[in-house]
Motif scaffolding. Structure first.
Motif, mmCIF file in Angstrom:
data_model
loop_
_atom_site.group_PDB
_atom_site.id
_atom_site.type_symbol
_atom_site.label_atom_id
_atom_site.label_comp_id
_atom_site.label_asym_id
_atom_site.label_seq_id
_atom_site.Cartn_x
_atom_site.Cartn_y
_atom_site.Cartn_z
ATOM 1 N N PRO A 99 0.825 -1.213 0.000
ATOM 2 C CA PRO A 99 0.000 0.000 0.000
ATOM 3 C C PRO A 99 0.856 1.259 0.000
ATOM 4 N N LEU A 100 0.397 2.253 -0.712
ATOM 5 C CA LEU A 100 1.047 3.558 -0.743
ATOM 6 C C LEU A 100 0.005 4.619 -0.375
ATOM 7 N N GLY A 101 0.317 5.880 -0.644
ATOM 8 C CA GLY A 101 -0.656 6.935 -0.400
ATOM 9 C C GLY A 101 0.004 8.206 0.096
ATOM 10 N N PRO A 102 -0.774 9.268 0.209
ATOM 11 C CA PRO A 102 -0.260 10.554 0.710
ATOM 12 C C PRO A 102 -0.137 10.531 2.226
ATOM 13 N N ALA A 103 0.880 9.806 2.723
ATOM 14 C CA ALA A 103 0.967 9.519 4.155
ATOM 15 C C ALA A 103 1.771 10.550 4.946
ATOM 16 N N ALA A 104 2.844 11.086 4.373
ATOM 17 C CA ALA A 104 3.819 11.848 5.162
ATOM 18 C C ALA A 104 3.205 13.039 5.888
ATOM 19 N N PHE A 105 2.395 13.819 5.180
ATOM 20 C CA PHE A 105 1.851 15.027 5.801
ATOM 21 C C PHE A 105 0.746 14.702 6.802
ATOM 22 N N GLN A 106 0.026 13.606 6.589
ATOM 23 C CA GLN A 106 -0.952 13.202 7.603
ATOM 24 C C GLN A 106 -0.250 12.672 8.845
ATOM 25 N N VAL A 107 0.852 11.969 8.667
ATOM 26 C CA VAL A 107 1.621 11.497 9.820
ATOM 27 C C VAL A 107 2.157 12.687 10.619
ATOM 28 N N ALA A 108 2.542 13.750 9.927
ATOM 29 C CA ALA A 108 3.054 14.932 10.617
ATOM 30 C C ALA A 108 2.000 15.545 11.523
ATOM 31 N N ILE A 109 0.809 15.797 11.002
ATOM 32 C CA ILE A 109 -0.206 16.455 11.827
ATOM 33 C C ILE A 109 -0.790 15.495 12.848
ATOM 34 N N LYS A 110 -0.749 14.197 12.578
ATOM 35 C CA LYS A 110 -1.283 13.257 13.581
ATOM 36 C C LYS A 110 -0.457 13.317 14.856
ATOM 37 N N HIS A 111 0.838 13.599 14.731
ATOM 38 C CA HIS A 111 1.682 13.717 15.927
ATOM 39 C C HIS A 111 1.645 15.132 16.495
ATOM 40 N N LEU A 112 1.786 16.129 15.663
ATOM 41 C CA LEU A 112 1.776 17.510 16.151
ATOM 42 C C LEU A 112 0.444 17.866 16.806
ATOM 43 N N GLY A 113 -0.646 17.328 16.288
ATOM 44 C CA GLY A 113 -1.959 17.617 16.854
ATOM 45 C C GLY A 113 -2.387 16.626 17.908
ATOM 46 N N THR A 114 -1.487 15.746 18.337
ATOM 47 C CA THR A 114 -1.797 14.639 19.258
ATOM 48 C C THR A 114 -3.091 13.946 18.838
ATOM 49 N N ASN A 115 -3.208 13.703 17.535
ATOM 50 C CA ASN A 115 -4.368 12.988 17.005
ATOM 51 C C ASN A 115 -4.138 11.484 17.090
ATOM 52 N N GLY A 116 -3.058 11.022 16.448
ATOM 53 C CA GLY A 116 -2.647 9.641 16.621
ATOM 54 C C GLY A 116 -3.154 8.652 15.602
ATOM 55 N N GLY A 117 -4.188 9.001 14.818
ATOM 56 C CA GLY A 117 -4.725 8.038 13.865
ATOM 57 C C GLY A 117 -3.759 7.744 12.735
ATOM 58 N N GLY A 118 -3.375 6.508 12.578
ATOM 59 C CA GLY A 118 -2.370 6.146 11.593
ATOM 60 C C GLY A 118 -2.920 6.057 10.185
ATOM 61 N N PHE A 119 -2.084 6.364 9.210
ATOM 62 C CA PHE A 119 -2.456 6.194 7.807
ATOM 63 C C PHE A 119 -2.572 4.713 7.488
ATOM 64 N N PHE A 120 -1.711 3.902 8.107
ATOM 65 C CA PHE A 120 -1.732 2.454 7.925
ATOM 66 C C PHE A 120 -2.215 1.788 9.215
ATOM 67 N N GLY A 121 -2.655 0.551 9.095
ATOM 68 C CA GLY A 121 -3.316 -0.120 10.204
ATOM 69 C C GLY A 121 -2.497 -0.243 11.468
ATOM 70 N N VAL A 122 -1.208 -0.553 11.344
ATOM 71 C CA VAL A 122 -0.386 -0.743 12.542
ATOM 72 C C VAL A 122 0.332 0.535 12.947
ATOM 73 N N ASN A 123 -0.121 1.657 12.398
ATOM 74 C CA ASN A 123 0.328 2.971 12.835
ATOM 75 C C ASN A 123 1.832 3.134 12.636
ATOM 76 N N SER A 124 2.532 3.706 13.610
ATOM 77 C CA SER A 124 3.955 4.014 13.438
ATOM 78 C C SER A 124 4.840 2.782 13.461
ATOM 79 N N LEU A 125 4.252 1.612 13.685
ATOM 80 C CA LEU A 125 5.007 0.368 13.583
ATOM 81 C C LEU A 125 5.130 -0.082 12.126
#
Length: 565
Positions: free
Chosen positions: A215-241
């Motif tokens: 799987p691919l996708g526009p992940a990098a910028f969503q990963v950035a705001i998920k951490h900066l905004g303490t959101n946490g929802g991963g683009f992929f199922g196992v998150n930052s793992l």
């Protein structure tokens, strides 16, 4: 535990504090309207919404505006998730989400929880990820920071019944704080290997000659705001793992930095806004102390290993590496876990269900303390200020004086509202957990029996009500019962908590500030820091001790006896 591991932990935390201090000062300038380098863009939003950014709002008007923007965000996100099959940027041809799952997900991202009862790469189209989830990551984070700024003004002002303007705070936080940080971090993530593309998934041929869909996708910028905004929802199922979301130790360290820097910075912002930097530093040190202790506890528990595994021949010197990535090791896994659950982020780089019982209990307990250590962006600051009011009230009872905090007398109205806010979490968490543990349709979702099964259910409702979003693993959450009740828990944990906090802010803002006297309790030294930490532990955590005794503590002693469920 190793010296190198502790050096990694110290280095990351030092980088967080080093950045939090200037960022906190900058955010205070944003709150005061002194940062205007995007003034034409800012003015465009005001004109489009018919907003006068100089118009002051009472706490009720501020809260209504906050609820309105979040309600609109929920409806828009729900529609995107249900209709993603007919929307563009869906190269996999994924169907729309079910009504139950769409409700749960929309509530989750609006409430800054980002609980995920789905796996992103098999359930979400690119338009859902970017136009839906990523946008809401910004909006929910901006909401939290705006609320924290309003509460800070309540202590800074005297004799006024207003808390600022929600629309101005909301817009400025997004434009001047979150967007610049997310762009810089997103570009860094792209450079470090996180994908950012609208291309379709790739089929690769394995060494065995089989096929694997990558799987691919526009992940990098969503990963950035998920951490900066303490959101946490991963683009992929196992998150930052996932190797695309966490491609290396440097990325993991940067993610830990991202999910901590704004909550700590807001303590500095608070000190600047109330005109006493010592107040903000005291709150920051209390938060930091809990993070360090929690990290040490997790690190020690996982480094000690599992005696059952040792009896099967696994080298105990390796510690408990089940559910962890050897690229990160125990140290960064422990720090990531402590920060993501203490910061109400919910991103994970290890699977908590595979932790030792005591190691898994620490993140659970951190969330049960109220998500104030350092908590989510904004919510951590106004959450710990509620505990600060309770601390000065209890100290006042001890010495027979009317309690004061930053020149504002703390009276019966504020304490009643503070206790109402504090009791939202235990009532929601323990109530839903108790009901779910006796309903067959709920217990059917558990993967384990015994105390570990109780921990799975308790963790789910703790994570939801605490607006954290991380999962203990093993729980099949995509069911009508869990989707609905977890969604309700998220709403209560966010909005049933915020309303009494805003009422407290409105009450304090209208009070005239009084100068400190000889009998005033100093709220900027080690004595108050210790008192505040004690109040957080007692009022925030003691009510959960029986459930912890039946769950992870019981499982710990069962593990020592060599038994599993």
């Amino acid at each position: 535990m190793t010296l190198i591991g502790w050096a990694q932990i110290a280095l990351v935390l030092a980088a967080v504090i080093a950045a939090a201090i200037p960022l906190g000062r900058y955010t205070a300038a944003v709150a005061e309207g002194r940062v205007r380098w995007l003034r034409p863009v800012e003015a465009l939003f005001y004109r489009a919404g018919g907003i006068d950014p100089t118009a002051e709002q009472s706490w009720r008007a501020y809260a209504v505006a906050m609820v309105a923007v979040n309600a609109a965000g929920f409806l828009l996100l729900y529609a995107i998730l249900r209709l993603q099959n007919i929307l563009p940027l869906n190269p996999r041809g994924l169907d729309g989400l079910s009504p139950w799952l769409a409700f749960n997900t929309a509530v989750s991202f609006v409430a800054n929880t980002n609980w995920q009862a789905y796996s992103g790469e098999v359930a979400m189209s690119y338009v859902s990820q970017m136009a839906g989830l990523a946008v809401q990551n910004f909006l929910s984070a901006s909401t939290g920071i705006a609320l924290a700024l309003a509460v800070s003004r309540a202590f800074a002002r005297g004799g006024l019944g207003s808390l600022g303007n929600f629309w101005a705070d909301f817009t400025r936080v997004t434009l001047y704080v979150l967007l610049p940080l997310a762009v810089v971090m997103g570009l860094a993530f792209v450079a470090l290997g996180i994908p950012q593309t609208f291309a379709d998934y790739v089929t690769a041929t394995t060494l065995e000659g089989g096929e694997q869909l990558i799987p691919l996708g526009p992940a990098a910028f969503q990963v950035a705001i998920k951490h900066l905004g303490t959101n946490g929802g991963g683009f992929f199922g196992v998150n930052s793992l996932h190797p695309f979301e966490g491609p290396g130790a440097l990325v993991t360290a940067l993610q830990i930095w991202g999910q901590q820097v704004i909550p700590f910075a807001l303590c500095i912002t608070f000190g600047r806004m109330v005109g006493d930097a010592r107040q903000g530093r005291t709150l920051l040190l209390v938060m930091l102390g809990f993070v360090v202790v929690a990290t040490a506890a997790i690190y020690a528990a996982e480094a000690a290993g599992n005696p059952i595994m040792a009896a099967l021949g696994v080298d105990p010197a390796q510690g408990n590496m089940e559910g962890k990535d050897i690229r990160f090791g125990l140290a960064l896994a422990a720090l990531f876990t402590a920060t993501t659950t203490g910061a109400s982020c919910g991103a994970v780089n290890a699977m908590f269900s595979s932790f030792t019982p005591l190691g898994g209990m620490v993140p659970l307990f951190l969330m049960q303390l109220g998500e104030v250590l350092p908590g989510g962006v904004g919510s951590g600051l106004y959450g710990i200020l509620v505990f600060a009011l309770l601390a000065v009230f209890i100290a006042g009872l001890m010495v027979g004086r009317t309690p004061e905090y930053l020149g504002k007398k703390v009276q019966a109205r504020e304490i009643k509202l503070a206790m109402l806010a504090v009791l939202v979490l235990p009532a929601t968490i323990l109530g839903f957990t108790a009901v779910s543990m006796v309903l067959p349709m709920a217990t059917a979702s558990l993967a384990h029996a015994g105390p570990h099964g109780l921990s799975e259910m308790l963790y789910a409702y703790t994570s939801a009500a605490g607006n954290n979003g991380s999962a203990f693993g093993g729980l099949t959450a995509d069911t009508p019962w869990l989707n609905t009740t977890l969604g309700i828990a998220m709403l209560l944990g966010r909005f049933a908590y915020v309303v009494p906090v805003m009422a407290i802010a409105g009450s304090l803002a209208g009070k005239v500030k009084t100068p400190e006297g000889s009998g005033t309790l100093p709220t900027h030294g080690p004595l108050f820091a210790g008192l505040l930490a004690g109040i957080i532990l007692i009022l925030g955590g003691l009510q959960f001790l029986p459930s912890l005794a039946l769950g992870p503590l019981a499982e710990h002693f069962v593990m020592l006896a060599g038994k599993t469920f």
